[in-house]
Write an enzyme that holds these catalytic residues in place. Sequence first.
Site, PDB file in Angstrom:
ATOM      1  N   ASP A  36      10.545  -1.398 -15.126  1.00 36.16           N
ATOM      2  CA  ASP A  36      10.874  -2.631 -15.849  1.00 36.16           C
ATOM      3  C   ASP A  36      11.443  -2.250 -17.223  1.00 36.16           C
ATOM      4  O   ASP A  36      11.469  -1.068 -17.575  1.00 36.16           O
ATOM      5  CB  ASP A  36       9.609  -3.498 -16.019  1.00 36.16           C
ATOM      6  CG  ASP A  36       9.916  -4.996 -16.058  1.00 36.16           C
ATOM      7  OD1 ASP A  36       9.524  -5.726 -15.127  1.00 36.16           O
ATOM      8  OD2 ASP A  36      10.566  -5.454 -17.030  1.00 36.16           O
ATOM      9  N   ASP A  59      16.270   0.323 -17.630  1.00 33.68           N
ATOM     10  CA  ASP A  59      17.173  -0.820 -17.504  1.00 33.68           C
ATOM     11  C   ASP A  59      18.070  -0.522 -16.303  1.00 33.68           C
ATOM     12  O   ASP A  59      18.916   0.369 -16.350  1.00 33.68           O
ATOM     13  CB  ASP A  59      17.993  -0.953 -18.797  1.00 33.68           C
ATOM     14  CG  ASP A  59      19.059  -2.039 -18.683  1.00 33.68           C
ATOM     15  OD1 ASP A  59      19.256  -2.601 -17.579  1.00 33.68           O
ATOM     16  OD2 ASP A  59      19.708  -2.318 -19.712  1.00 33.68           O
ATOM     17  N   ILE A  60      17.865  -1.269 -15.237  1.00 35.44           N
ATOM     18  CA  ILE A  60      18.557  -0.929 -13.981  1.00 35.44           C
ATOM     19  C   ILE A  60      20.068  -1.136 -14.059  1.00 35.44           C
ATOM     20  O   ILE A  60      20.797  -0.672 -13.185  1.00 35.44           O
ATOM     21  CB  ILE A  60      17.983  -1.718 -12.771  1.00 35.44           C
ATOM     22  CG1 ILE A  60      18.119  -3.238 -12.990  1.00 35.44           C
ATOM     23  CG2 ILE A  60      16.555  -1.300 -12.486  1.00 35.44           C
ATOM     24  CD1 ILE A  60      18.202  -4.022 -11.707  1.00 35.44           C
ATOM     25  N   ASN A  82      13.853  -6.012  -7.224  1.00 36.56           N
ATOM     26  CA  ASN A  82      13.386  -7.357  -7.571  1.00 36.56           C
ATOM     27  C   ASN A  82      13.867  -7.820  -8.944  1.00 36.56           C
ATOM     28  O   ASN A  82      13.959  -9.020  -9.189  1.00 36.56           O
ATOM     29  CB  ASN A  82      11.845  -7.366  -7.494  1.00 36.56           C
ATOM     30  CG  ASN A  82      11.241  -8.541  -8.216  1.00 36.56           C
ATOM     31  OD1 ASN A  82      11.227  -9.652  -7.692  1.00 36.56           O
ATOM     32  ND2 ASN A  82      10.773  -8.323  -9.442  1.00 36.56           N
ATOM     33  N   TYR A 146      24.699 -16.633 -11.404  1.00 36.08           N
ATOM     34  CA  TYR A 146      23.501 -16.209 -10.658  1.00 36.08           C
ATOM     35  C   TYR A 146      23.734 -16.294  -9.146  1.00 36.08           C
ATOM     36  O   TYR A 146      23.420 -15.355  -8.406  1.00 36.08           O
ATOM     37  CB  TYR A 146      22.336 -17.107 -11.079  1.00 36.08           C
ATOM     38  CG  TYR A 146      21.009 -16.790 -10.441  1.00 36.08           C
ATOM     39  CD1 TYR A 146      20.241 -15.710 -10.890  1.00 36.08           C
ATOM     40  CD2 TYR A 146      20.496 -17.583  -9.422  1.00 36.08           C
ATOM     41  CE1 TYR A 146      19.005 -15.430 -10.314  1.00 36.08           C
ATOM     42  CE2 TYR A 146      19.264 -17.315  -8.847  1.00 36.08           C
ATOM     43  CZ  TYR A 146      18.524 -16.233  -9.293  1.00 36.08           C
ATOM     44  OH  TYR A 146      17.301 -15.963  -8.722  1.00 36.08           O
ATOM     45  N   LYS A 150      23.686 -13.223  -6.438  1.00 32.59           N
ATOM     46  CA  LYS A 150      22.759 -13.148  -5.300  1.00 32.59           C
ATOM     47  C   LYS A 150      23.519 -13.153  -3.970  1.00 32.59           C
ATOM     48  O   LYS A 150      23.052 -12.550  -2.987  1.00 32.59           O
ATOM     49  CB  LYS A 150      21.740 -14.283  -5.373  1.00 32.59           C
ATOM     50  CG  LYS A 150      20.808 -14.192  -6.587  1.00 32.59           C
ATOM     51  CD  LYS A 150      19.968 -12.919  -6.588  1.00 32.59           C
ATOM     52  CE  LYS A 150      18.876 -12.928  -7.650  1.00 32.59           C
ATOM     53  NZ  LYS A 150      18.010 -11.761  -7.617  1.00 32.59           N
TER      54      LYS A 150
HETATM   55  N1  LIG Z   1      11.035 -17.512  -9.661  1.00 32.33           N
HETATM   56  C1  LIG Z   1      11.845 -18.065  -8.772  1.00 32.33           C
HETATM   57  O1  LIG Z   1      11.760 -19.265  -8.502  1.00 32.33           O
HETATM   58  C2  LIG Z   1      12.875 -17.216  -8.058  1.00 32.33           C
HETATM   59  C3  LIG Z   1      13.607 -17.828  -7.049  1.00 32.33           C
HETATM   60  C4  LIG Z   1      14.553 -17.077  -6.369  1.00 32.33           C
HETATM   61  C5  LIG Z   1      14.760 -15.751  -6.676  1.00 32.33           C
HETATM   62  N2  LIG Z   1      14.043 -15.173  -7.674  1.00 32.33           N
HETATM   63  C6  LIG Z   1      14.323 -13.776  -7.956  1.00 32.33           C
HETATM   64  O2  LIG Z   1      13.115 -13.029  -7.913  1.00 32.33           O
HETATM   65  C7  LIG Z   1      13.191 -11.931  -8.816  1.00 32.33           C
HETATM   66  C8  LIG Z   1      11.992 -11.954  -9.752  1.00 32.33           C
HETATM   67  O3  LIG Z   1      11.986 -13.196 -10.433  1.00 32.33           O
HETATM   68  P1  LIG Z   1      10.759 -13.702 -11.305  1.00 32.33           P
HETATM   69  O4  LIG Z   1      10.735 -15.169 -11.186  1.00 32.33           O
HETATM   70  O5  LIG Z   1       9.548 -12.909 -11.021  1.00 32.33           O
HETATM   71  O6  LIG Z   1      11.338 -13.327 -12.758  1.00 32.33           O
HETATM   72  P2  LIG Z   1      10.570 -12.896 -14.109  1.00 32.33           P
HETATM   73  O7  LIG Z   1      11.503 -13.215 -15.223  1.00 32.33           O
HETATM   74  O8  LIG Z   1       9.205 -13.506 -14.113  1.00 32.33           O
HETATM   75  O9  LIG Z   1      10.422 -11.312 -13.926  1.00 32.33           O
HETATM   76  C9  LIG Z   1      11.558 -10.485 -13.848  1.00 32.33           C
HETATM   77  C10 LIG Z   1      11.228  -9.093 -14.342  1.00 32.33           C
HETATM   78  O10 LIG Z   1      12.432  -8.315 -14.307  1.00 32.33           O
HETATM   79  C11 LIG Z   1      12.491  -7.536 -15.496  1.00 32.33           C
HETATM   80  N3  LIG Z   1      13.878  -7.168 -15.822  1.00 32.33           N
HETATM   81  C12 LIG Z   1      14.849  -7.979 -16.319  1.00 32.33           C
HETATM   82  N4  LIG Z   1      15.962  -7.286 -16.550  1.00 32.33           N
HETATM   83  C13 LIG Z   1      15.708  -5.999 -16.184  1.00 32.33           C
HETATM   84  C14 LIG Z   1      16.481  -4.822 -16.190  1.00 32.33           C
HETATM   85  N5  LIG Z   1      17.755  -4.791 -16.645  1.00 32.33           N
HETATM   86  N6  LIG Z   1      15.921  -3.683 -15.728  1.00 32.33           N
HETATM   87  C15 LIG Z   1      14.632  -3.664 -15.287  1.00 32.33           C
HETATM   88  N7  LIG Z   1      13.855  -4.773 -15.261  1.00 32.33           N
HETATM   89  C16 LIG Z   1      14.387  -5.939 -15.703  1.00 32.33           C
HETATM   90  C17 LIG Z   1      11.874  -8.439 -16.559  1.00 32.33           C
HETATM   91  O11 LIG Z   1      11.448  -7.720 -17.712  1.00 32.33           O
HETATM   92  C18 LIG Z   1      10.728  -9.083 -15.794  1.00 32.33           C
HETATM   93  O12 LIG Z   1       9.535  -8.341 -15.909  1.00 32.33           O
HETATM   94  C19 LIG Z   1      14.546 -12.075  -9.541  1.00 32.33           C
HETATM   95  O13 LIG Z   1      15.498 -11.256  -8.906  1.00 32.33           O
HETATM   96  C20 LIG Z   1      14.893 -13.532  -9.341  1.00 32.33           C
HETATM   97  O14 LIG Z   1      16.270 -13.751  -9.377  1.00 32.33           O
HETATM   98  C21 LIG Z   1      13.097 -15.872  -8.382  1.00 32.33           C
END
Ligand SMILES: NC(=O)c1ccc[n+]([C@@H]2O[C@H](COP(=O)([O-])OP(=O)(O)OC[C@H]3O[C@@H](n4cnc5c(N)ncnc54)[C@H](O)[C@@H]3O)[C@@H](O)[C@H]2O)c1
Length: 242
Positions: A36, A59-60, A82, A146, A150
């Site tokens: 992360d 940072d990915i 993720n 976004y 995706k």
């Molecule tokens: N929450 C939802 O409703 C939802 C719905 C569909 C898809 N998603 C997808 O699920 C995944 C996780 O979402 P979430 O809701 O847990 O988000 P979140 O914001 O709660 O967590 C995301 C994590 O990714 C980390 N991150 C961000 N940029 C980064 C980078 N450049 N390198 C490494 N880490 C990084 C952040 O620090 C955070 O800890 C995402 O890909 C999101 O698009 C979420």
Amino acid sequence: MNMQKRIALITGAAKGIGEAIARRLIQEAYAVILVDVDGENGEKLARELGENARYITCDISNEAAVSTLFAKIDHLDVLVNNAGIIRDNLIWKMSSEDFDRVIDINLKGTWLMCRAAAARMRDQKNGRIVNIASRAWLGNPGQSNYAASKAGVVSLTRVLALELGRYGVLVNAVAPGLIDTPLTQKLSPEVLEKLIQAQPTRTMGQPEDVANAVAFLCDEKTQFITGQTLYVDGGKSVGAGI
Ligand SMILES: NC(=O)c1ccc[n+]([C@@H]2O[C@H](COP(=O)([O-])OP(=O)(O)OC[C@H]3O[C@@H](n4cnc5c(N)ncnc54)[C@H](O)[C@@H]3O)[C@@H](O)[C@H]2O)c1
């Protein structure tokens, strides 16, 4: 870390869905590498999960950082991509910086991680990659950046399934819908309620619902499934939407 266990790397593991995946895979007796940019929460979670968890900052979206990350890893059985962000706006209000940042992390970052893992998994003739897409790839107003990122993740998943299948590597995507995480907790209560009422189930999903799907796709008993996108969205992707 116990090198006898299957090793899973999860990006964006410091909170939300990534944290739930890490907790679930630890229960399934994996050793987990938490990646992360949120060092505080990542380190805290790794400490809580114990000797089978390790946190690494990366940072990915940064190619050099991804190379450095993989130089620190000896072996990898499972990669869960993720990490992802949103920067929503209607297209005429969206800056090109917000477009680029979302594509850079959600799509290019996922691609960089897949490229590094694919070479390893091809050589070891074994591996699983699960990419977290989103139901939004089907189209969502205000998410031109976004949704496109995706859609790219879904397409990348399909291509890698074709390229890696002969090496025993299975690649799938999970497409969550509305899930209760720090990302969606930023929405106003009114907007959130409207979104929940538009769900066939009239509920939000929990991060654990996504983690269950990931655990299924990573399980060694799960074979012959590759290139697929599994929706975890309370049925929102089904139907004509009227
Ligand atoms: N929450 C939802 O409703 C939802 C719905 C569909 C898809 N998603 C997808 O699920 C995944 C996780 O979402 P979430 O809701 O847990 O988000 P979140 O914001 O709660 O967590 C995301 C994590 O990714 C980390 N991150 C961000 N940029 C980064 C980078 N450049 N390198 C490494 N880490 C990084 C952040 O620090 C955070 O800890 C995402 O890909 C999101 O698009 C979420």
